[in-house]
Write an enzyme that holds these catalytic residues in place. Structure first.
Site, mmCIF file in Angstrom:
data_model
loop_
_atom_site.group_PDB
_atom_site.id
_atom_site.type_symbol
_atom_site.label_atom_id
_atom_site.label_comp_id
_atom_site.label_asym_id
_atom_site.label_seq_id
_atom_site.Cartn_x
_atom_site.Cartn_y
_atom_site.Cartn_z
ATOM 1 N N GLY A 1 0.637 -1.144 0.017
ATOM 2 C CA GLY A 1 -0.090 0.027 0.118
ATOM 3 C C GLY A 1 0.787 1.279 -0.255
ATOM 4 O O GLY A 1 0.854 1.957 -0.880
ATOM 5 N N LYS B 1 0.861 -10.732 -5.058
ATOM 6 C CA LYS B 1 1.924 -9.554 -5.145
ATOM 7 C C LYS B 1 3.218 -9.796 -5.500
ATOM 8 O O LYS B 1 3.782 -9.129 -6.341
ATOM 9 C CB LYS B 1 1.810 -9.041 -3.585
ATOM 10 C CG LYS B 1 0.487 -8.121 -3.259
ATOM 11 C CD LYS B 1 0.596 -8.145 -1.781
ATOM 12 C CE LYS B 1 -0.886 -7.224 -1.295
ATOM 13 N NZ LYS B 1 -1.149 -7.530 0.149
ATOM 14 N N GLY C 1 -4.637 0.181 4.434
ATOM 15 C CA GLY C 1 -5.323 1.398 5.144
ATOM 16 C C GLY C 1 -5.785 2.296 4.045
ATOM 17 O O GLY C 1 -5.232 2.516 2.980
#
Lengths: 428, 428
Positions: free
Chosen positions: A134, A205, A302
């Site tokens: 992120g 990922k 987040g």
């Protein structure tokens, strides 16, 4: 000055963060892009939901096609998630000349090359910094920062849920199930945690990081995956005792043109920089022939960290529009690589065996390792007061995976080896 | 396809690394830039020296002007160091339409804005990733990766020599002078180590990082600097005992539009990610309003790490040339900022005092802190068996620097305070 119009697919947590940053940083964005940026249209699941941000209701639609087909929209930001439908929206956006910024790791891991090709054909950009780790700008680091180097290893803690669970187990001596339950209550783990705890999220990922780092396309089929659901308190206690932390590591490594990519719980020596990455934090450790050791650390998810990466991509896309160089990203995937076979994947291994508590056991076990040319770095035999059996802990020297698998096969046939309780890769 | 011709100013360690990478990675560079890259001319101090790389002797010159005035050269890479003469060469290169890549932190810290302006006027790029934290792509991270965020703090271990010295002192309990001598023998410290140990090198790098992170120009005058030459074994022992490591930190921090930049030995809590950065490694910790905590870790110097950053800049410059967007880097320094005054710079402080070993001392010392509104987090009084005096260790709560300075002034007038042995900023 003409504003750049942005269409947003999805207004969940991350989408809300994107709106907050775009609305709140107008002056900085204008200074950096040279154009004002306007959120012009937003597709949402339901028009009637209360929103945490102040977006004019006339901009909402429940139909994503309205966003991707709106001729006014310059850039589509996709934060709705999902793969099949979402891919159709993104393809339509690219085909109608819109640039795309996405946080969607599943989509990029599964269909990246296809989408890059459509983008190229239509002179459009597709950016996806937020899809991995992120808040850490690791994608542009691999693409640009290390453009001049040849990387040999990328190791990532790229899943916050599993790192939270393993950190807690290590810090508190708690069991996997107890910590998972706590993580679910805190919102760090999903009700169905499979994709996280079985390593699938990390594997997606790692295909993205390996593709960028080794300049070739990797698919999910290329990744050997093992999750953390069978990690025991005991494993972690032994790891600590021996000076290691147990981490779910994605490891992509290269020797010449041979590559392997895996995700697996790994014992990492406590002195290694990635061993001290705890909680929901992510980190990507990169080793390059020229640069040597580097590591990039930050929040993996987040609302605002992820939105930061998305809006940084948006700034890059808008700069490209203004400079007239959209769709000119060089094709990074120009290398022919081969995957290593198991007898080419080399590392140290940890094993915890439950054995009969009698004379000669260690010698017959050692013989099996010897038969397959696996030499041992450390052996610790001890009675387990809770069991009639003894336990043997072994750390091998560098050995190839095929040999280790053969050793394990032989163990299943031996009476004295009652159980192979754990096997982990070891990283120093 | 026309080759991009590079002129190299300097062929010392880093210049040699640049030649190695450019020659050794031709295929990768071609794939990434779309043009072959040729080292066309190299200025050296002496034509007759033996070289560690194979460069055709016809390309050598002892006159840097021949490189910067050569009409064939597209990009000048400056790795000769120095400020005054070097600035003239770089200006001439930019004025004659050549792009510049430099590793020269002194030059960029002292004359960055002037050079950016000349580059802008002549449609040229100037890139300088290698000037701070050699192998860590921190400049592009601050410029691009965090373009969408508002940073509030940048803390850097940006000088390898001092970090090596402090790490060794911490690990071995050795004295400053002994470790410095060892570092000089190993080539980690210069014969005249002043610029490193007195914090000047770190201060120059912090002006560059603060300028990028806070989007404004900072000069060396804006940095409060204190070096490590007075750090004692005792200080480090106390730090460890209290759970801290002593590190030379560059700290740039912002509240609203008020900024402070400093370099000083700082006690860093052992749980902070930057506390475990040891040896000659560098790290930059960045805190952003949206992204939160991030850290970037890697080698701070060395032939190949530094050359990696330089050649990555070269790739970026060549891409810009091919895309026709040279000299279009947005001006990042668009903010009006003010420097904090000392009463606005707030942090915790550590003090080690030598005091008379008699009743009432602690109370009179505490009163002084109280008089200036400084409250205390921890106080430890103990006799020092080696001295007739006692020692008091104090860690304050957050306090402003002006108040701390006043407390220290008062201490100099008090009979019971025989010596203020150490004062350090504390970072948690």
């Amino acid at each position: 000055m003409k504003a750049i119009k942005v269409g947003l697919l999805g207004l969940g947590t991350v989408g809300t963060g994107v709106v907050r940053i775009v609305e709140g940083h107008q002056e900085d964005l204008l200074n950096q892009c040279g154009s004002p940026i306007e959120i012009a249209k937003v597709s949402v699941k339901s028009l009637n939901k209360q929103r945490a941000v102040d977006v004019d209701v006339s901009k909402f639609t429940e139909d994503p096609w309205e966003v991707v087909r709106d001729a006014e929209i310059d850039v589509v930001i996709e934060v709705m998630g999902g793969v099949d439908h979402t891919k159709q929206y993104i393809e339509e956006a690219l085909r109608s000349g819109k640039h795309v910024v996405t946080a969607n790791k599943d989509l990029m891991a599964l269909h990246g090359p296809e989408l890059f090709e459509i983008a190229r054909q239509h002179g459009c950009d597709i950016y996806y910094e937020a899809s991995v780790a992120g808040g850490i700008p690791i994608i542009r680091t691999l693409l640009d920062g290390f453009s001049s180097d040849r990387l040999t290893k990328i190791m990532g803690i790229v899943n916050g849920t599993t790192n939270y669970i393993l950190s807690k187990m290590s810090q508190e001596g708690a069991s996997y199930n107890d910590v998972l339950e706590e993580a679910q209550q805190l919102g760090y783990a999903e009700a169905d945690p499979t994709a996280d705890v079985e390593g699938l999220d990390a594997a997606r990922k790692m295909t993205i990081l390996a593709s960028l780092g080794f300049r070739s396309h990797f698919s999910l089929d290329n990744v050997q995956v093992k999750g953390i659901s069978s990690v025991s308190k005991e494993d972690i206690a032994y790891a600590k005792k021996l000076g290691y932390e147990l981490k779910l590591l994605g490891i992509a490594e290269r020797e010449e043109d041979l590559i392997s990519v895996s995700v697996q719980p790994t014992m990492v020596k406590q002195t290694h920089p990635i061993a001290s990455v705890n909680g929901v934090f992510n980190a990507v450790y990169v080793y390059g022939e020229a640069v040597g050791e580097t590591m990039f650390y930050g929040p993996g998810a987040g609302e605002l960290p992820t939105a930061t990466s998305i809006v940084a991509d948006l700034v890059a896309v808008v700069k490209n529009i203004r400079l007239g160089v959209s769709g000119k990203q060089a094709n990074y995937a120009y290398k022919d690589i081969k995957l290593k076979s198991d007898d080419q994947i080399v590392s140290q291994y940890f094993m915890l065996l439950e054995v009969a508590d009698k004379a000669g056991v260690l010698s017959s076990i050692s013989k099996v390792f010897g038969d397959y040319d696996v030499s041992l770095d450390a052996v610790l035999q001890q009675p387990n007061p809770a069991l009639p059996e003894a336990e043997i802990i072994i750390i091998t020297h560098d050995a190839n995976k095929a040999a280790i698998d053969k050793v394990l096969d032989v163990f299943t046939t031996m009476d004295v080896v009652q159980k192979v309780k754990s096997v982990y890769r070891v990283e120093g």
